[in-house]
Design a protein around this motif. Structure first.
Motif, PDB file in Angstrom:
ATOM      1  N   TYR A  39       0.292   5.194   0.268  1.00 49.70           N
ATOM      2  CA  TYR A  39      -0.936   4.519  -0.133  1.00 49.70           C
ATOM      3  C   TYR A  39      -1.912   5.503  -0.783  1.00 49.70           C
ATOM      4  O   TYR A  39      -2.462   5.234  -1.850  1.00 49.70           O
ATOM      5  N   THR A  52       2.230  -1.934  -0.079  1.00 46.12           N
ATOM      6  CA  THR A  52       3.619  -1.493  -0.030  1.00 46.12           C
ATOM      7  C   THR A  52       4.521  -2.660  -0.383  1.00 46.12           C
ATOM      8  O   THR A  52       4.465  -3.716   0.252  1.00 46.12           O
ATOM      9  N   MET A 110       4.761   1.224  -4.315  1.00 44.60           N
ATOM     10  CA  MET A 110       3.431   0.670  -4.107  1.00 44.60           C
ATOM     11  C   MET A 110       3.044  -0.148  -5.335  1.00 44.60           C
ATOM     12  O   MET A 110       3.390   0.222  -6.460  1.00 44.60           O
TER      13      MET A 110
END
Length: 160
Positions: A39, A52, A110
């Motif tokens: 992240y 995610t 991500m």
């Protein structure tokens, strides 16, 4: 600033709360650290909130012990329109020493999202070195392999 920071490293000590029943750091704790680093890396690259979409290829190489100094290194390997493929290495060692040893590695994807939770475009990353070109090519090959695995896994997924 978005588009400038391609990698990040989180450093901290493994705590007693991270221990499993066998006296080593729990794999779930390691997976949490991986997600945090992914992240941080994705957000600093894109300048946006990220979620995610995938975590895979997790390989637990060696155990981690409470009290170890942990380094979770995250690096953008490939960018799509809204997604970032981020390579993760978890290293650990005695905090009184400088050497850290590979304990876990994996790939996390991500996706940048806007205030409504919809995917949103990100800055593109272009490899500059031969090593970076190899890393991007590897990420692309893994993406193709995941598609095949996803097709195979469809037989296990049952819609309600």
């Amino acid at each position: 600033m978005e588009g400038n920071e391609r990698q990040t490293t989180l450093r901290f000590l493994a705590e007693p709360a991270d221990v499993n029943f066998g006296g080593k750091v729990h794999g779930g704790a390691v997976m949490k650290w991986i997600d945090l680093a992914a992240y941080a890396c994705g957000a600093q690259w894109s300048g946006k909130y990220c979620i995610t979409a995938y975590a895979g290829g997790i390989r637990f190489v060696e155990p981690i012990y409470v009290g170890n100094m942990i380094e979770v290194k995250a690096k953008v390997l490939y960018t799509g329109r809204t997604s970032m493929h981020i390579g993760i290495e978890v290293r650990a060692g005695d905090p009184k020493e400088t050497e850290r040893y590979l304990k876990t590695h994996c790939l996390v994807i991500m996706v940048a999202v806007d205030a409504n939770g919809k995917s949103t475009p990100i800055p593109q990353w272009e490899p500059q070195t031969e090593e970076d070109i190899k890393l991007r090519e590897s990420a692309i090959r893994l993406m193709e392999m995941r598609k095949k695995i996803g097709e195979e896994m469809e037989s296990y997924v049952h819609e309600a």
